[in-house]
Design an enzyme around this catalytic site. Structure first.
Site, PDB file in Angstrom:
ATOM      1  N   GLY A  25       0.934  -1.260   0.043  1.00 57.11           N
ATOM      2  CA  GLY A  25      -0.164  -0.079   0.018  1.00 57.11           C
ATOM      3  C   GLY A  25       0.537   1.841  -0.194  1.00 57.11           C
ATOM      4  O   GLY A  25       2.057   1.041   0.951  1.00 57.11           O
ATOM      5  N   SER A  61       1.052  -7.078   3.874  1.00 54.49           N
ATOM      6  CA  SER A  61       2.549  -6.841   4.669  1.00 54.49           C
ATOM      7  C   SER A  61       2.728  -6.017   5.336  1.00 54.49           C
ATOM      8  O   SER A  61       3.714  -5.645   6.700  1.00 54.49           O
ATOM      9  CB  SER A  61       3.989  -7.215   3.946  1.00 54.49           C
ATOM     10  OG  SER A  61       3.693  -6.856   2.619  1.00 54.49           O
ATOM     11  N   GLU A  62       3.166  -4.616   3.894  1.00 63.51           N
ATOM     12  CA  GLU A  62       3.861  -2.931   4.807  1.00 63.51           C
ATOM     13  C   GLU A  62       2.646  -2.320   3.691  1.00 63.51           C
ATOM     14  O   GLU A  62       2.500  -2.553   2.363  1.00 63.51           O
ATOM     15  CB  GLU A  62       4.296  -2.767   4.702  1.00 63.51           C
ATOM     16  CG  GLU A  62       5.385  -3.040   5.415  1.00 63.51           C
ATOM     17  CD  GLU A  62       6.237  -5.075   5.247  1.00 63.51           C
ATOM     18  OE1 GLU A  62       7.067  -4.629   6.038  1.00 63.51           O
ATOM     19  OE2 GLU A  62       5.948  -4.918   4.808  1.00 63.51           O
ATOM     20  N   THR A  63       2.407  -0.946   4.205  1.00 64.57           N
ATOM     21  CA  THR A  63       2.219   0.471   3.520  1.00 64.57           C
ATOM     22  C   THR A  63       2.822   1.085   4.016  1.00 64.57           C
ATOM     23  O   THR A  63       3.010   1.129   5.368  1.00 64.57           O
ATOM     24  CB  THR A  63       0.004   0.545   4.558  1.00 64.57           C
ATOM     25  OG1 THR A  63      -0.391  -0.561   3.645  1.00 64.57           O
ATOM     26  CG2 THR A  63       0.093   1.598   3.577  1.00 64.57           C
ATOM     27  N   HIS A  92      10.403  -3.425  -0.819  1.00 66.68           N
ATOM     28  CA  HIS A  92       9.035  -3.398  -1.221  1.00 66.68           C
ATOM     29  C   HIS A  92       8.550  -2.647  -0.979  1.00 66.68           C
ATOM     30  O   HIS A  92       8.088  -1.729  -1.973  1.00 66.68           O
ATOM     31  CB  HIS A  92       8.505  -4.760  -1.457  1.00 66.68           C
ATOM     32  CG  HIS A  92       7.137  -4.784  -0.256  1.00 66.68           C
ATOM     33  ND1 HIS A  92       7.025  -4.773   0.981  1.00 66.68           N
ATOM     34  CD2 HIS A  92       5.586  -4.455  -0.986  1.00 66.68           C
ATOM     35  CE1 HIS A  92       6.657  -5.501   1.584  1.00 66.68           C
ATOM     36  NE2 HIS A  92       5.425  -5.166   0.536  1.00 66.68           N
TER      37      HIS A  92
END
Length: 328
Positions: A25, A61-63, A92
Site C-alpha cells: 500500500g 504486509s506493509e503500507t 518492497h
C-alpha cells in the site's frame, strides 16, 4: 468533523506482472492532508495509531506513507507500517512508492527518502529501480555442530517452520544459520530446495518460543529460508523450472521470508532481508551481482549487489494495479 481524503495505491513490487511480486500500500500525503492529520491527531502516538489503522485496512504486509520535504520533488519523508507495527526498513514498499513517483516525475532520475534507517535513495537504471540500502551484518550462529542454539531449541525452531528432521540430523538438512542483529533477521541456509518450498510458519508457536538465549530472544524478528541454485539436485532444478519463466541457470539463490513478530506470516517478496543475504551469497558464490528468486506463491525477482560505502543495491520492477482515495 470533515473526513480526510488520502490518495492511495496498491503496487506489486519485484515483478512486471499484476498479481505476483509483493503488494504494498502506498499513501502519498499532500501538505493539506498533513495539516489535517496534525489537527485531528496532535500527538505522535495518535498519528502512529492512525497510520496503523490505514495499514490494517489495506491488509497488506506493509503500507507506506510519504510526503515531500520542503518544495523539492525528489526528497520525501517515508514511513512503513504493517497491520500491527511500524518497521524501520522495508524494501518492497520503497520500490512501490518509487515506481509511482518516477511515473509522475519524468525529469527526476533519483529519489531521496528520509527514514528511520537513515537516508535511502532509489535510482532508475535501464528499466530497473535500484534501491541503495545500508548493509546488514550477518554473523554465523550455527555451522557443523557449533551453535549458539541448544540442540532441542533448534529442533523446535525447525519444526515450527515445518522443516523437520525426523530421520535426519540437523546438519543433514541445514548448512548454516546466520543472525543479523542490525535487522533482527535469522538466515537459515538449507541443503534441499524442497525444504524451501515446504517451509510453513506456525505463527503462535514461533511467537511463544523461548530461544533460551538472550541474544537470540532479542534479535529474531524475521526468518529467511534459502539455498543457492548451484547446489540444487537435478530433481530440485526440474521443480524450480516449473515455478518460473526465467532461466534457472541465471538465478543465484532462492529464498522465502517469514515474520510473525511483525504480523506477517509470509512476506511474498522481501527486500530488507537482502541487506544480509546479498553479503552472504556474494561471498559464498564469489560473485558481486546476484539474482534472487523469492519462491512464495506469488514469486518475485530481485537484483542485488553489495556496493561501496557499506551499502547494498536492491533492484527490481514494479507495477501499479490500483489507485483511489481513502476517505477517513
Amino acid at each position: 468533523m470533515s473526513r480526510i481524503n488520502i490518495e492511495i495505491f496498491t503496487v506489486d513490487a519485484f515483478t512486471k506482472s499484476p498479481f505476483s511480486g509483493n503488494p504494498a500500500g502506498v499513501c502519498i500525503l499532500e501538505d493539506s492532508e498533513i495539516k489535517s492529520i496534525d489537527q485531528r491527531f496532535p500527538s505522535e502516538e495518535e498519528k502512529d495509531n492512525f497510520y496503523k489503522l490505514i495499514a490494517r485496512e489495506m491488509n497488506l504486509s506493509e503500507t507506506c506513507f510519504l510526503w515531500r520535504v520542503g518544495s523539492s520533488f525528489d526528497r520525501y519523508k517515508l514511513r512503513w507500517f504493517t497491520p500491527t507495527v511500524e518497521v524501520s526498513l522495508c524494501g518492497h514498499a520503497t520500490l512501490a512508492c518509487s515506481n509511482i513517483l518516477f511515473g509522475r516525475l519524468e525529469s527526476v532520475d533519483k529519489l531521496f527518502f528520509e527514514t528511520k534507517s537513515g537516508e535511502l535513495t532509489v535510482e532508475k537504471d535501464n528499466g530497473i529501480l535500484k534501491m541503495n540500502f545500508p548493509q546488514g551484518d550477518p554473523q554465523l550462529v550455527h555451522q557443523n555442530g557449533s551453535s549458539l542454539f541448544e540442540t532441542s531449541t533448534l529442533v523446535e525452531l525447525l519444526k515450527n517452520i515445518n522443516i523437520t528432521c525426523e530421520n535426519e540430523t540437523i546438519n543433514d538438512i541445514v548448512s548454516e544459520i546466520l543472525l543479523c542483529r542490525k535487522t533482527r533477521k535469522l538466515l537459515i541456509i538449507v541443503k534441499d530446495f524442497h525444504l524451501v518450498l515446504c517451509a510453513e510458519p506456525n505463527e503462535q508457536a514461533l511467537l511463544s518460543m523461548d530461544f533460551k538465549n538472550d541474544d537470540l530472544n532479542a534479535n529474531i524478528r524475521g526468518i529467511s529460508v534459502s539455498m543457492s541454485v548451484n547446489e540444487m539436485s537435478e530433481e530440485n532444478k526440474k521443480t524450480f523450472t516449473k515455478m518460473t519463466t526465467s532461466d534457472v541457470n541465471e538465478i543465484d539463490y532462492v529464498t522465502r521470508y517469514f515474520s510473525p513478530w511483525n504480523g506477517i506470516k509470509e512476506d511474498p517478496v522481501n527486500g530488507s532481508s537482502q541487506t544480509s543475504m546479498a553479503l552472504y551469497y556474494s561471498s559464498k558464490l564469489n560473485k558481486k551481482k546476484l539474482i534472487c528468486f523469492q519462491a512464495s506463491k506469488r514469486t518475485g525477482i530481485l537484483f542485488v549487489e553489495p556496493i561501496e560505502g557499506g551499502r547494498v543495491s536492491i533492484g527490481g520492477n514494479a507495477t501499479t494495479i490500483m489507485q483511489g482515495k481513502m476517505s477517513v
